[in-house]
Design an enzyme around this catalytic site. Structure first.
Site, PDB file in Angstrom:
ATOM      1  N   ILE A  12       0.840  -1.207   0.000  1.00 59.32           N
ATOM      2  CA  ILE A  12       0.000   0.000   0.000  1.00 59.32           C
ATOM      3  C   ILE A  12       0.871   1.251   0.000  1.00 59.32           C
ATOM      4  CG2 ILE A  12      -1.877   1.220   1.158  1.00 59.32           C
ATOM      5  CD1 ILE A  12      -2.674  -1.463   2.442  1.00 59.32           C
ATOM      6  N   THR A 133      -6.161  -1.153  10.354  1.00 60.10           N
ATOM      7  CA  THR A 133      -6.929  -2.206   9.684  1.00 60.10           C
ATOM      8  C   THR A 133      -8.289  -2.430  10.335  1.00 60.10           C
ATOM      9  OG1 THR A 133      -6.934  -4.597   9.310  1.00 60.10           O
ATOM     10  CG2 THR A 133      -5.638  -3.835  11.162  1.00 60.10           C
ATOM     11  N   ASP A 134      -9.213  -2.987   9.573  1.00 54.81           N
ATOM     12  CA  ASP A 134     -10.520  -3.360  10.143  1.00 54.81           C
ATOM     13  C   ASP A 134     -10.418  -4.592  11.049  1.00 54.81           C
ATOM     14  OD1 ASP A 134     -10.095  -5.318   8.203  1.00 54.81           O
ATOM     15  OD2 ASP A 134     -12.019  -5.027   7.183  1.00 54.81           O
ATOM     16  N   GLU A 135      -9.286  -5.317  10.973  1.00 51.28           N
ATOM     17  CA  GLU A 135      -9.178  -6.566  11.755  1.00 51.28           C
ATOM     18  C   GLU A 135      -9.184  -6.300  13.261  1.00 51.28           C
ATOM     19  OE1 GLU A 135      -6.511  -9.575  10.524  1.00 51.28           O
ATOM     20  OE2 GLU A 135      -6.833  -9.175   8.400  1.00 51.28           O
ATOM     21  N   TYR A 159      -1.424 -10.599  14.735  1.00 51.98           N
ATOM     22  CA  TYR A 159      -1.326  -9.396  13.888  1.00 51.98           C
ATOM     23  C   TYR A 159      -2.346  -8.349  14.323  1.00 51.98           C
ATOM     24  CZ  TYR A 159      -2.548  -6.359   9.968  1.00 51.98           C
ATOM     25  OH  TYR A 159      -2.866  -5.257   9.193  1.00 51.98           O
ATOM     26  N   LYS A 163      -1.871  -4.556  15.911  1.00 53.32           N
ATOM     27  CA  LYS A 163      -2.384  -3.324  15.290  1.00 53.32           C
ATOM     28  C   LYS A 163      -3.333  -2.606  16.255  1.00 53.32           C
ATOM     29  CE  LYS A 163      -1.839  -1.895  11.638  1.00 53.32           C
ATOM     30  NZ  LYS A 163      -0.793  -0.988  11.048  1.00 53.32           N
ATOM     31  N   ARG A 290      -7.004 -21.674   8.742  1.00 53.06           N
ATOM     32  CA  ARG A 290      -6.140 -20.808   9.560  1.00 53.06           C
ATOM     33  C   ARG A 290      -6.613 -20.872  11.016  1.00 53.06           C
ATOM     34  NH1 ARG A 290      -6.245 -14.599   7.641  1.00 53.06           N
ATOM     35  NH2 ARG A 290      -4.493 -15.223   6.328  1.00 53.06           N
ATOM     36  N   PRO A 291      -5.720 -21.076  11.985  1.00 56.54           N
ATOM     37  CA  PRO A 291      -6.169 -21.083  13.387  1.00 56.54           C
ATOM     38  C   PRO A 291      -6.809 -19.737  13.758  1.00 56.54           C
ATOM     39  CG  PRO A 291      -3.879 -21.832  13.209  1.00 56.54           C
ATOM     40  CD  PRO A 291      -4.274 -21.310  11.851  1.00 56.54           C
ATOM     41  N   HIS A 293      -9.389 -18.321  12.612  1.00 56.38           N
ATOM     42  CA  HIS A 293      -9.759 -17.582  11.395  1.00 56.38           C
ATOM     43  C   HIS A 293     -11.007 -16.718  11.595  1.00 56.38           C
ATOM     44  CE1 HIS A 293      -9.854 -18.164   6.723  1.00 56.38           C
ATOM     45  NE2 HIS A 293      -9.821 -16.886   7.080  1.00 56.38           N
TER      46      HIS A 293
HETATM   47  P1  NAD Z   1       3.337  -4.759   3.476  1.00 55.64           P
HETATM   48  O1  NAD Z   1       3.692  -5.903   4.345  1.00 55.64           O
HETATM   49  O2  NAD Z   1       3.169  -4.975   2.008  1.00 55.64           O
HETATM   50  O3  NAD Z   1       4.421  -3.592   3.634  1.00 55.64           O
HETATM   51  C1  NAD Z   1       4.949  -3.224   4.877  1.00 55.64           C
HETATM   52  C2  NAD Z   1       6.162  -2.351   4.632  1.00 55.64           C
HETATM   53  O4  NAD Z   1       6.691  -1.972   5.910  1.00 55.64           O
HETATM   54  C3  NAD Z   1       7.288  -3.081   3.885  1.00 55.64           C
HETATM   55  O5  NAD Z   1       7.789  -2.239   2.865  1.00 55.64           O
HETATM   56  C4  NAD Z   1       8.332  -3.338   4.956  1.00 55.64           C
HETATM   57  O6  NAD Z   1       9.662  -3.351   4.455  1.00 55.64           O
HETATM   58  C5  NAD Z   1       8.092  -2.158   5.900  1.00 55.64           C
HETATM   59  N1  NAD Z   1       8.536  -2.452   7.262  1.00 55.64           N
HETATM   60  C6  NAD Z   1       8.257  -3.561   8.005  1.00 55.64           C
HETATM   61  N2  NAD Z   1       8.873  -3.475   9.208  1.00 55.64           N
HETATM   62  C7  NAD Z   1       9.512  -2.280   9.232  1.00 55.64           C
HETATM   63  C8  NAD Z   1      10.302  -1.603  10.198  1.00 55.64           C
HETATM   64  N3  NAD Z   1      10.545  -2.156  11.405  1.00 55.64           N
HETATM   65  N4  NAD Z   1      10.786  -0.389   9.905  1.00 55.64           N
HETATM   66  C9  NAD Z   1      10.556   0.175   8.685  1.00 55.64           C
HETATM   67  N5  NAD Z   1       9.831  -0.419   7.730  1.00 55.64           N
HETATM   68  C10 NAD Z   1       9.309  -1.629   7.995  1.00 55.64           C
HETATM   69  O7  NAD Z   1       2.023  -4.142   4.114  1.00 55.64           O
HETATM   70  P2  NAD Z   1       0.778  -3.433   3.410  1.00 55.64           P
HETATM   71  O8  NAD Z   1      -0.191  -4.467   3.021  1.00 55.64           O
HETATM   72  O9  NAD Z   1       1.283  -2.474   2.417  1.00 55.64           O
HETATM   73  O10 NAD Z   1       0.167  -2.653   4.665  1.00 55.64           O
HETATM   74  C11 NAD Z   1       0.595  -1.336   4.984  1.00 55.64           C
HETATM   75  C12 NAD Z   1      -0.164  -0.866   6.208  1.00 55.64           C
HETATM   76  O11 NAD Z   1      -1.567  -0.877   5.932  1.00 55.64           O
HETATM   77  C13 NAD Z   1       0.038  -1.744   7.431  1.00 55.64           C
HETATM   78  O12 NAD Z   1       0.121  -0.919   8.563  1.00 55.64           O
HETATM   79  C14 NAD Z   1      -1.206  -2.614   7.480  1.00 55.64           C
HETATM   80  O13 NAD Z   1      -1.500  -2.991   8.796  1.00 55.64           O
HETATM   81  C15 NAD Z   1      -2.235  -1.664   6.919  1.00 55.64           C
HETATM   82  N6  NAD Z   1      -3.376  -2.277   6.226  1.00 55.64           N
HETATM   83  C16 NAD Z   1      -3.175  -3.208   5.243  1.00 55.64           C
HETATM   84  C17 NAD Z   1      -4.275  -3.729   4.557  1.00 55.64           C
HETATM   85  C18 NAD Z   1      -4.118  -4.723   3.433  1.00 55.64           C
HETATM   86  O14 NAD Z   1      -5.121  -5.254   2.935  1.00 55.64           O
HETATM   87  N7  NAD Z   1      -2.912  -5.014   2.967  1.00 55.64           N
HETATM   88  C19 NAD Z   1      -5.560  -3.298   4.896  1.00 55.64           C
HETATM   89  C20 NAD Z   1      -5.715  -2.368   5.922  1.00 55.64           C
HETATM   90  C21 NAD Z   1      -4.618  -1.847   6.565  1.00 55.64           C
HETATM   91  O1  DAU Z   2      -8.752  -6.693   6.596  1.00 59.64           O
HETATM   92  C1  DAU Z   2      -7.544  -6.016   6.386  1.00 59.64           C
HETATM   93  C2  DAU Z   2      -6.400  -7.005   6.432  1.00 59.64           C
HETATM   94  O2  DAU Z   2      -6.476  -7.755   5.225  1.00 59.64           O
HETATM   95  C3  DAU Z   2      -5.044  -6.342   6.577  1.00 59.64           C
HETATM   96  O3  DAU Z   2      -4.983  -5.697   7.827  1.00 59.64           O
HETATM   97  C4  DAU Z   2      -3.927  -7.378   6.480  1.00 59.64           C
HETATM   98  O4  DAU Z   2      -2.667  -6.727   6.532  1.00 59.64           O
HETATM   99  C5  DAU Z   2      -4.078  -8.106   5.162  1.00 59.64           C
HETATM  100  O5  DAU Z   2      -3.091  -9.117   5.049  1.00 59.64           O
HETATM  101  C6  DAU Z   2      -5.471  -8.721   5.047  1.00 59.64           C
HETATM  102  O6  DAU Z   2      -5.625  -9.801   6.002  1.00 59.64           O
HETATM  103  P1  DAU Z   2      -6.384 -11.156   5.608  1.00 59.64           P
HETATM  104  O7  DAU Z   2      -5.961 -12.216   6.539  1.00 59.64           O
HETATM  105  O8  DAU Z   2      -7.836 -10.925   5.430  1.00 59.64           O
HETATM  106  O9  DAU Z   2      -5.737 -11.357   4.135  1.00 59.64           O
HETATM  107  P2  DAU Z   2      -5.182 -12.650   3.378  1.00 59.64           P
HETATM  108  O10 DAU Z   2      -4.957 -12.232   1.956  1.00 59.64           O
HETATM  109  O11 DAU Z   2      -4.061 -13.276   4.102  1.00 59.64           O
HETATM  110  O12 DAU Z   2      -6.411 -13.639   3.420  1.00 59.64           O
HETATM  111  C7  DAU Z   2      -7.672 -13.254   2.886  1.00 59.64           C
HETATM  112  C8  DAU Z   2      -8.636 -14.406   3.148  1.00 59.64           C
HETATM  113  O13 DAU Z   2      -8.235 -15.526   2.333  1.00 59.64           O
HETATM  114  C9  DAU Z   2      -8.602 -14.893   4.573  1.00 59.64           C
HETATM  115  O14 DAU Z   2      -9.917 -15.283   4.961  1.00 59.64           O
HETATM  116  C10 DAU Z   2      -7.701 -16.117   4.526  1.00 59.64           C
HETATM  117  C11 DAU Z   2      -7.938 -16.672   3.135  1.00 59.64           C
HETATM  118  N1  DAU Z   2      -6.787 -17.351   2.513  1.00 59.64           N
HETATM  119  C12 DAU Z   2      -5.583 -16.700   2.500  1.00 59.64           C
HETATM  120  C13 DAU Z   2      -4.465 -17.307   1.944  1.00 59.64           C
HETATM  121  C14 DAU Z   2      -3.138 -16.607   1.944  1.00 59.64           C
HETATM  122  C15 DAU Z   2      -6.935 -18.614   1.937  1.00 59.64           C
HETATM  123  O15 DAU Z   2      -8.041 -19.181   1.927  1.00 59.64           O
HETATM  124  N2  DAU Z   2      -5.841 -19.204   1.387  1.00 59.64           N
HETATM  125  C16 DAU Z   2      -4.609 -18.616   1.376  1.00 59.64           C
HETATM  126  O16 DAU Z   2      -3.635 -19.248   0.879  1.00 59.64           O
END
Ligand code: NAD
Ligand code: DAU
Length: 351
Positions: A12, A133-135, A159, A163, A290-291, A293
């Site tokens: 992101i 995050t919404d989690e 996780y 957060k 996933r444990p 879940h």
């Molecule tokens: P990501 O794992 O793709 O990226 C995380 C970044 O943080 C990486 O570039 C990593 O190198 C950097 N990082 C990790 N530890 C660090 C440290 N100690 N110091 C400096 N940099 C560090 O994550 P993302 O999916 O891009 O998520 C970004 C943010 O948005 C997170 O805070 C996550 O909780 C939040 N978020 C993600 C989602 C989603 O669906 N991916 C949804 C809602 C909120």
């Molecule tokens: O809701 C926001 C969150 O969404 C963010 O805060 C997290 O950083 C981001 O990773 C994401 O978390 P989820 O656990 O929802 O995302 P993930 O892509 O890991 O999994 C999405 C759904 O799919 C979840 O119900 C688990 C399932 N899944 C995931 C993987 C990796 C599978 O069924 N098989 C898989 O191999």
């Protein structure tokens, strides 16, 4: 004027930095530790752009953050850096506690010290924007309304607990010290540069490689999907106009069961890159759940829409098609991120 972004080489964060320069010339200082999830290739188009200053470093390094704040005098800090993958947090929660809690604490303390040196307009305008995050709200039952900002925190994974802890720290630094903070809690993002450990990119890259598509449990878990650039636009809106100390939920009103997401990805690949061996859905494989879940997430995004006029620009249909097309056009990026460490993770999680 300058903003300091943390985690701007991740999924992101890199989309946010790339998008920022489409609407602004304001420089970005990008602090990222480049963990397995951080990738400078995401920012390759900015390699020669003087508006982007990349610094490799850790958000737990107080001296480095003090130095960056003193040198660049940012008007805002937008905090993305985190350990973000739920499954990794189950295997090894330690890194999540360190980065997500201690790292956020370190940034808050550094920001507080810096902010206290500002005066007048600069002090009033400073923002600490925490990306969350919404989690943190836990899991919804089928008939529950979507998460509102007033929902109680009920995190269920290491996780989401880390957060939630970081959200509480941000809240406390506002209430106790007056630090001008805003927090956004967003639902599941998808789009370009998404690391293929997460559901959608994992399904795309596995399907293209003819590997099983691992669906956890019964595949009926529900997530609320938002195209990543819509999240970035929501963050910009809250950074510009969000009320201090407030939280804003961001989501796309796109609740989908995991199995339906996987079938949609398969259907798009059947259309765009047909496999002579047959439909990609033949690769769907149900695996151990996933444990702990969480069953369902859904976001009530009416506050950000009402107060700031933000709405997603993409529907799920347009966003998922763009995403699949991006992965098909960027095979080199995919093979580059599938390093030895990536293969070790896949073996640990799925074998
Ligand atoms: P990501 O794992 O793709 O990226 C995380 C970044 O943080 C990486 O570039 C990593 O190198 C950097 N990082 C990790 N530890 C660090 C440290 N100690 N110091 C400096 N940099 C560090 O994550 P993302 O999916 O891009 O998520 C970004 C943010 O948005 C997170 O805070 C996550 O909780 C939040 N978020 C993600 C989602 C989603 O669906 N991916 C949804 C809602 C909120
Ligand atoms: O809701 C926001 C969150 O969404 C963010 O805060 C997290 O950083 C981001 O990773 C994401 O978390 P989820 O656990 O929802 O995302 P993930 O892509 O890991 O999994 C999405 C759904 O799919 C979840 O119900 C688990 C399932 N899944 C995931 C993987 C990796 C599978 O069924 N098989 C898989 O191999």
């Amino acid at each position: 004027m300058t903003i300091l972004v943390t985690g701007g080489a991740g999924f992101i964060g890199s989309n946010f930095v790339l998008d920022w320069f489409k609407t602004s010339d304001e420089p970005v200082v990008n602090l990222d530790a480049l963990t397995y999830a951080g990738n400078l290739a995401n920012l390759a188009s900015l390699a020669k752009d003087p508006r982007h200053v990349f610094v490799q470093g850790d958000i737990c390094d107080r001296a480095l953050i003090d130095q960056l704040l003193a040198t660049h005098q940012p008007r805002a800090l937008v905090h993305f850096a985190a350990e973000s993958h739920v499954d990794r947090s189950i295997h090894g929660p330690g890194a999540f506690m360190r980065t997500n809690i201690e790292g956020t604490f370190t940034l808050l303390e550094a920001a507080r010290a810096y902010w206290s040196t500002l005066a007048g307009e600069a002090k009033a305008a400073f923002r600490f924007h925490h990306v969350s995050t919404d989690e943190v709200y836990g899991s919804l039952k089928p008939s529950d309304p979507p998460f509102a900002e007033s929902n109680p925190y009920e995190p269920n994974s290491p996780y989401s607990a880390s957060k939630a802890a970081s959200d509480h720290l941000v809240r406390a630094w506002h209430h106790t010290y007056g630090l001008p903070v805003v927090t956004t809690n967003c639902s599941n993002n998808y789009g370009p540069f998404h690391f293929p450990e997460k559901l959608i990119p994992l399904m795309i890259v596995n399907a293209l490689a003819g590997k099983p598509l691992p669906v956890y449990g019964d595949g009926q878990q529900i997530r609320d999907w938002l195209y990543v650039t819509d999240h970035c636009a929501g963050i910009r809106a809250v950074l510009a106009g969000g009320r201090l100390g407030e939280t804003y939920n961001i989501g796309g009103w796109n609740e989908k069961a995991n199995i339906d997401i996987v079938k949609t990805v398969c259907a798009l690949l059947d259309e765009l890159r047909p496999d002579p061996a047959g439909p990609y859905s033949r690769l769907i494989t149900y695996v151990t759940d996933r444990p702990g879940h969480d069953r369902r997430y859904a976001i009530d995004a009416r506050k950000i829409e009402r107060e700031l006029g933000w709405r997603p620009a993409e529907t799920f249909d347009t966003g998922i098609r763009k995403t699949v097309e991006w992965y098909l056009a960027n095979a080199e990026w995919v093979s580059q991120v599938q390093s030895g460490a990536y293969r070790e993770w896949v073996a640990k999680q799925y074998d």
